[in-house]
Design an enzyme around this catalytic site. Structure first.
Site, short mmCIF file in Angstrom:
data_model
loop_
_atom_site.label_atom_id
_atom_site.label_comp_id
_atom_site.label_asym_id
_atom_site.label_seq_id
_atom_site.Cartn_x
_atom_site.Cartn_y
_atom_site.Cartn_z
CE1 TYR A 149 -3.26 3.05 1.23
CE2 TYR A 149 -1.51 3.53 2.83
CZ TYR A 149 -2.75 3.58 2.24
OH TYR A 149 -3.10 5.38 2.70
P1 NAD Z 1 -12.22 5.50 2.12
O1 NAD Z 1 -11.52 4.03 1.78
O2 NAD Z 1 -13.08 5.63 3.22
O3 NAD Z 1 -12.53 6.65 0.44
C1 NAD Z 1 -12.23 6.60 0.26
C2 NAD Z 1 -12.61 6.53 -1.68
O4 NAD Z 1 -12.08 5.70 -2.65
C3 NAD Z 1 -14.07 5.86 -1.78
O5 NAD Z 1 -14.92 5.83 -1.34
C4 NAD Z 1 -13.34 4.35 -3.06
O6 NAD Z 1 -15.03 4.07 -3.15
C5 NAD Z 1 -13.68 5.72 -3.57
N1 NAD Z 1 -11.98 4.80 -4.35
C6 NAD Z 1 -11.81 4.23 -4.35
N2 NAD Z 1 -11.06 3.68 -5.83
C7 NAD Z 1 -11.97 4.14 -6.37
C8 NAD Z 1 -11.47 5.13 -7.77
N3 NAD Z 1 -10.54 4.66 -8.78
N4 NAD Z 1 -12.36 5.65 -8.88
C9 NAD Z 1 -13.73 6.05 -7.73
N5 NAD Z 1 -13.80 5.54 -6.36
C10 NAD Z 1 -12.14 4.95 -6.26
O7 NAD Z 1 -10.92 6.12 2.57
P2 NAD Z 1 -10.28 7.11 3.44
O8 NAD Z 1 -9.84 6.14 4.89
O9 NAD Z 1 -10.98 8.56 3.78
O10 NAD Z 1 -9.34 7.74 3.15
C11 NAD Z 1 -8.38 8.46 1.80
C12 NAD Z 1 -7.95 9.08 1.27
O11 NAD Z 1 -7.00 9.12 2.22
C13 NAD Z 1 -7.05 7.79 0.49
O12 NAD Z 1 -6.21 8.00 -0.76
C14 NAD Z 1 -6.23 7.41 1.86
O13 NAD Z 1 -4.73 6.50 1.06
C15 NAD Z 1 -5.56 8.57 2.34
N6 NAD Z 1 -4.91 8.30 3.54
C16 NAD Z 1 -5.20 7.80 4.84
C17 NAD Z 1 -5.49 8.01 6.17
C18 NAD Z 1 -6.79 8.00 6.84
O14 NAD Z 1 -6.11 7.47 8.13
N7 NAD Z 1 -7.81 7.21 7.19
C19 NAD Z 1 -3.77 8.17 5.71
C20 NAD Z 1 -3.11 7.90 5.07
C21 NAD Z 1 -3.99 8.57 3.62
#
Ligand code: NAD
Length: 314
Positions: A149
């Protein structure tokens, strides 16, 4: 001015959508409702925004959609969409991580460049650092991801920097450190801890509880995005978005128990591959560049998240 939020139905994306609408912006949200977790939960994340006239939702997959058409007229793109989580990124989970995190980001950057988007803010991750050895980590340190990841999040971050350097696309990459708060993904620790406390069911603790995390409240992450959407910055800049705390899993378990008012039953399990021992960021660059300051203390943020869990059960 129209802002586009990818991953708009997710935990952070939907919270950002609500904040941008509250600021008076017109917002286009894009999501394809991947099955990483429960789709009705994602739909309910968006229910408030859906009722607002300033919001338009487009169900589309970034891997295949006509992104130039979708970004036409957008001034700022907040790219939150990704396949998240460390543990499923091994083995035959990996192709989904590559396509949703790397290929989708490249398509989005290309489209943003072609249609002349003014700013693209990318949701990067502290997972790019791996086991850094020295803490708090700064943006100059050599990233060495510890999981597939993390490799995909770093690859996409490098693509942002490349589009900035070669085409002048104004990208800002924000490396989020373990985000929590209302709507947190159901696979994340604080979500599962609160559910365990409420239900009295055991929480599987991987390792001995000595892992340390820098937990960052979702409202602070959203504020960093809003600031990054408008700030006067060098294209391609990379910034840590972290609260700067150091909390062990053991401390977290007792804080959640105290907040919910019931102790969390713990079921000890072996260490998981890809889990880093510690995350801890130095947020001084984001403070200087964005004028951003994390506001929320861990106990307060956990109380807000616990309230959200209780409301969902009503
Ligand atoms: P999440 O899974 O709740 O949200 C991600 C959304 O992206 C989902 O609703 C999913 O359906 C959508 N998605 C994925 N692939 C897609 C595609 N090909 N086309 C359209 N939509 C798509 O995740 P989150 O926790 O809200 O994370 C949001 C971002 O923050 C991500 O990029 C994640 O890598 C990054 N991030 C999150 C954290 C954390 O602690 N939550 C930490 C570091 C980075």
């Amino acid at each position: 001015m129209t802002a586009v939020v990818t991953g708009a139905a997710g935990f952070i994306g939907s919270t950002l959508v609500d904040a941008l609408i509250a600021e008076g912006q017109r917002v286009v949200g894009i999501d394809c409702f991947t099955d990483y977790y429960d789709v009705p939960t994602k739909r309910s994340n968006l229910s408030k925004a859906m009722a607002h006239p300033a919001f338009e939702f487009i169900e589309a997959d970034l891997r295949t959609a006509d992104l130039r058409a979708l970004l036409d007229g957008a001034s700022v793109v907040f790219h939150q969409a990704a396949q998240p989580g460390v543990r499923l990124s091994w083995d035959d989970g990996f192709p989904t991580y590559v396509s949703c995190n790397v290929l989708a980001t490249q398509r989005l950057l290309e489209a943003a460049h072609r249609v002349g988007v003014e700013r693209l803010v990318y949701a990067s991750s502290s997972s790019v650092y791996g086991n850094a050895g020295v803490y708090p980590v700064t943006e100059e340190m050599l990233p060495r991801p510890q999981s597939p990841y993390g490799v995909t999040k770093l690859a996409a971050e490098h693509l942002c920097t490349l589009y900035a350097a070669n085409f002048g696309l104004s990208t800002v990459s924000l490396r989020y450190f373990t985000v929590y708060g209302p709507r947190q993904r159901p696979d994340m620790a604080i979500h599962r801890l609160i559910e365990s406390a409420l239900d009295g069911t055991p929480f599987p603790l991987f390792g001995d509880g000595s892992h340390v995390r820098d937990f960052t409240f979702v409202g602070d992450v959203v504020a960093a995005n809003v600031a990054a959407g408008a700030a006067d910055v060098e294209p391609g800049v990379v910034l840590n978005v972290c609260a700067g705390g150091s909390t062990t899993m053991r401390e977290l378990i007792s804080t959640v128990g105290e907040t919910v008012g019931r102790p969390v039953p713990v079921d000890r399990r072996p260490e998981q591959p890809g889990d880093v021992e510690r995350t801890g960021g130095d947020g001084s660059l984001a403070r200087a560049v964005l004028g951003w300051e994390p506001q929320c203390q861990l106990a307060d943020g956990i109380a807000l998240q616990a309230e959200w869990h209780r409301t969902r059960r009503d």
